[in-house]
Design an enzyme around this catalytic site. Structure first.
Site, PDB file in Angstrom:
ATOM      1  N   HIS A 145      -3.604  56.373  79.964  1.00  0.00           N
ATOM      2  CA  HIS A 145      -2.918  57.621  79.643  1.00  0.00           C
ATOM      3  C   HIS A 145      -3.668  58.394  78.563  1.00  0.00           C
ATOM      4  O   HIS A 145      -3.648  59.631  78.540  1.00  0.00           O
ATOM      5  CB  HIS A 145      -1.483  57.320  79.182  1.00  0.00           C
ATOM      6  CG  HIS A 145      -0.512  57.295  80.314  1.00  0.00           C
ATOM      7  ND1 HIS A 145       0.737  56.747  80.225  1.00  0.00           N
ATOM      8  CD2 HIS A 145      -0.609  57.779  81.583  1.00  0.00           C
ATOM      9  CE1 HIS A 145       1.365  56.882  81.374  1.00  0.00           C
ATOM     10  NE2 HIS A 145       0.568  57.502  82.216  1.00  0.00           N
ATOM     11  N   CYS A 160     -10.709  60.076 100.378  1.00  0.00           N
ATOM     12  CA  CYS A 160      -9.840  60.143  99.199  1.00  0.00           C
ATOM     13  C   CYS A 160     -10.259  59.177  98.102  1.00  0.00           C
ATOM     14  O   CYS A 160      -9.546  59.004  97.118  1.00  0.00           O
ATOM     15  CB  CYS A 160      -8.387  59.872  99.584  1.00  0.00           C
ATOM     16  SG  CYS A 160      -8.098  58.234 100.285  1.00  0.00           S
TER      17      CYS A 160
END
Length: 760
Positions: free
Chosen positions: A362, A680
């Site tokens: 994060h 992807c």
């Protein structure tokens, strides 16, 4: 000698000053082996040259000055052959060469061993004796063992000695640490260490007689922590887009009773004190997250640790006066967290250095959203050695410069200004669609997993979600989410991207990517019970998820369902049978409520990531509506490399010619079968990889959000014919480095050098 090995290794790793560490190392080896001289030579960066960096016994004035080629002298011979060499009478050996400045002609006995790391020679450790000496096998084995133990330290903490001028003195201050890039950019500033005040290792488990006061303590700590998070959210609201700001929503979710809270209260009810209950539950979840294969999910362990430390501080009343933050702060911590960044004014943060962590943390996500250069994953670096020092963070190369000299600072200031100008250029062109110089359109999609991308969805140049990782919803629960919970979650994502396709991957867990409430123990998790194998074995899980997806799609009709880890057509057939069953069940429910309702069945596709599918592509026609290549796992399986194992991670390379040949084969075969195929995996988000994929014929690429602008920019500078020729060229290569050379040469030729590093 084992104790000597441990002592010498420990002393070297713990000394923050590398010059002193090298000096102590040669003295320790000299004393331990009772020899007259010990010296260390290190390889000059990307050159077949050895420079004398430390010696106990040779002329000290030669240290930092004497340089030899690999084909010169006995020491060069060790580096050239990459193996130990013993010579009892060196001066009579044909490879002996006299270097007058180091005054070694008086020494006869010689033993040299290479310092090797991942097949590369980093340097040579040599010992010498005045009289002729036959060094024993035990002495050679000792030196080889020591070299092997220290090799990773030499690889990660290396000296870059730069000359200010051709004849000027050498500057020993330029220590360079190597990590991995968490966010690109250049940061110049002064270190600001953030150290946690208390760790769970300091906590002893303890039981109490009365649980109610402990629950009250815990709930009080939760409320204070929630208040902190609300303040952080408010402080960052104007600086972060909504998807990045949602990091703090995740923190709030973890604090909710449905996440960690209920289990902590249960432990308190069992008689544990609040601190012990917090320790037991948080360490359990950290351990479970750290087992996960998916790097994004694995990084959630950092969030649990960060949140748990905050609760622990409130439970133990550890808050104190915080140190002053420098005006140009390089934030450094053992493990930088999102909350650490939120507590420092954005304008004061010039860079981030995290000894632990990766690009999926994060902290890295926030750094990219805020435009702060970040380097993660430094190893064997004492934290305190980085305190109170000038630092440069190179977020492109993953390098951190400690106390750089003026020449380096000036060089990076220039690069920093050029980098800022380049970022502004990318932002000015943000609303444009991706197409080559000749007008060939390439659709750019994003990879997602949190469900907080509404701001991104509004950007017209992002044409949908190419990979939505549904497992994140399952990871944040203490049980399988219900059908209604899943429906509500998926509905929000589909609504955010209404009018744009959203490719949702069905539950992709199993093996070492375990759910906390559904543990699976396997000896070889990468080849185990995971992905579609697990969900086909548990159709009750699969059917609930697919029903929830179909119901969520009723209002928007933009859902595509993608099946992970397919290895044969039989799995496609079985999955299609279950999807049809779920669709019919939902259709009956909908028509009972509204006989005039129209229900459109979502398109169904597969991820191509298991090599066996390369030989069954021709059998997919009529069975799937689309395919998407997962280059991460495809690369891992084709090369038989665990990309999370740092001992072999350097062998994991999507630029490997075998991987590229496999991807080209998929492109050609799916085109012949009339099956739309996209990419992807991480290769799609790499500008060079996007060039190759476009040249192979792919017109839809999906990537992490932060890569979109760079991929679009490089494609706009290239001609399709040039990219097709590049593909033809690299498919004749034998090694990844040959491929990268040709890709980088093309990037330079089309005027896109800014993508290779800072500056132009």
């Amino acid at each position: 000698m084992l104790n000597d090995l441990r002592r010498i290794t420990h002393n070297f790793v713990q000394e923050p000053n590398l010059e002193l560490a090298l000096g102590n190392l040669v003295s320790d080896i000299k004393a331990c082996l009772n020899t007259d001289v010990c010296s260390i030579y290190l390889v000059e960066d990307k050159q077949r040259l050895l420079k004398l960096q430390a010696s106990d016994g040779l002329n000290p004035k030669a240290v930092g000055k004497t340089v030899m080629r690999f084909d010169e002298g006995l020491t060069g011979w060790v580096a050239e052959r990459g193996e130990p060499i013993k010579v009892h009478n060196a001066t009579n050996h044909p490879r002996f060469k006299q270097f007058t400045d180091i005054e070694e002609d008086v020494y006869s006995g010689f033993l040299g061993v290479p310092i090797m790391h991942r097949r590369q020679v980093l340097g040579v450790i040599s010992i010498q004796q005045t009289e002729s000496r036959h060094f024993e096998q035990q002495e050679e084995a000792f030196l080889v063992t020591l070299s092997a133990q220290l090799a990773s330290t030499f690889a990660n903490v290396s000296i870059r000695l730069r000359n200010v001028g051709q004849d000027s003195a050498v500057d020993h201050s330029g220590l360079v640490l190597q990590g991995v890039s968490g966010a690109s950019g250049i940061g110049i500033g002064h270190s600001y260490l953030v150290q946690t005040k208390i760790e769970f290792s300091d906590v002893s488990l303890k039981k109490v007689a009365a649980p109610e006061p402990e629950k009250a303590r815990y709930f009080n700590a939760v409320e204070k922590t929630k208040a902190d998070i609300i303040q952080m959210t408010q402080r960052m609201a104007e600086q972060l887009p909504k998807d990045a700001l949602a990091i703090f929503d995740v923190y709030q979710q973890l604090l909710d009773a449905a996440s960690l809270g209920n289990e902590i209260v249960d432990k308190i009810n069992q008689g544990w004190c609040a601190v012990s209950a917090l320790k037991i539950v948080s360490e359990h979840y950290v351990a479970e997250f750290e087992k996960m294969e998916d790097p994004y999910i694995r990084e959630r362990a950092v969030d649990v640790k960060d949140l748990s430390r905050r609760l622990l501080e409130y439970l133990t009343v550890q808050q104190g006066v915080k140190p002053t933050v420098p005006h140009s702060a390089i934030v450094i911590a053992e493990e930088v967290t999102a909350s650490m960044l939120a507590e420092i004014p954005r304008e004061q943060i010039k860079g981030i250095v995290s000894l632990k962590g990766a690009e999926n943390s994060h902290a890295a996500i926030m750094a990219r959203a805020l435009g702060i250069p970040a380097v993660m994953g430094l190893r064997d670096v004492p934290l305190l050695s980085l305190d109170d020092t000038d630092i440069i963070v190179d977020g492109y190369s993953g390098q951190v410069f400690i106390t750089p000299n003026e020449t380096i600072v000036e060089e990076y200031k220039k690069l920093e200004s050029e980098d800022i100008a380049f970022t502004d250029l990318l932002k000015r062109e943000a609303d444009e669609f991706a197409q080559t110089l000749c007008g060939h359109r390439v659709s750019l999609y994003i990879n997602s997993g949190m469900g907080f991308d509404s701001d991104i969805a509004e950007q017209q140049h992002i044409e949908g979600i190419g990979l939505y990782r549904t497992e994140y919803l399952f990871m944040m629960r203490q049980r399988f989410p219900s059908e209604s919970e899943q429906q509500s979650f998926y509905q929000q994502v589909l609504a955010d991207f209404e009018g744009k396709p959203v490719v949702m991957r069905t539950l992709d867990v199993g093996g070492d990517k375990q759910l906390p409430y559904f543990p699976i123990v396997e000896e070889n998790p990468f080849l185990g019970w995971r992905g579609i194998r697990l969900t086909l074995d548990h159709p009750e899980i699969f059917l609930v998820q697919v029903r929830a997806m179909i119901k969520a799609n009723l209002m928007t009709n933009n859902l595509h369902i993608m099946l992970p880890m397919i290895c044969d057509v039989g799995e496609v057939d079985e999955a299609n049978r279950l999807i049809n069953q779920a669709f019919n069940e939902v259709r009956i429910e909908v028509l009972e409520a509204d006989p005039n309702a129209k229900l459109i069945k979502p398109k169904v596709g597969i991820m191509i990531e298991v090599p066996s599918m390369l030989f069954q592509l021709d059998k997919l026609k009529g069975k799937v509506d689309f395919c998407s290549i997962g280059t991460n796992d495809l690369t891992q399986y084709l090369l038989a490399v665990d990309r999370n194992n740092d001992k072999v991670a350097s062998l994991y390379d999507s630029y490997h010619p075998t991987v590229l040949a496999a991807i080209k084969r998929i492109a050609d075969m799916t085109k012949d079968a009339g099956i739309p195929c996209s990419v992807c995996g991480e290769l799609a988000g790499d500008p060079g990889g996007a060039m190759l994929l476009t040249g192979m014929g792919f017109t839809q690429l999906s990537m992490n959000t932060q890569n979109v602008l760079r991929v679009k920019w490089v494609l706009k500078k290239a001609q399709l014919e040039c990219l097709e020729q590049l593909v033809e060229d690299v498919l004749h290569c034998n090694r990844p480095d040959q491929v990268k050379f040709r890709v980088n040469r093309t990037i330079l030729n089309i005027g896109a050098a800014s993508l290779l590093r800072a500056g132009k």
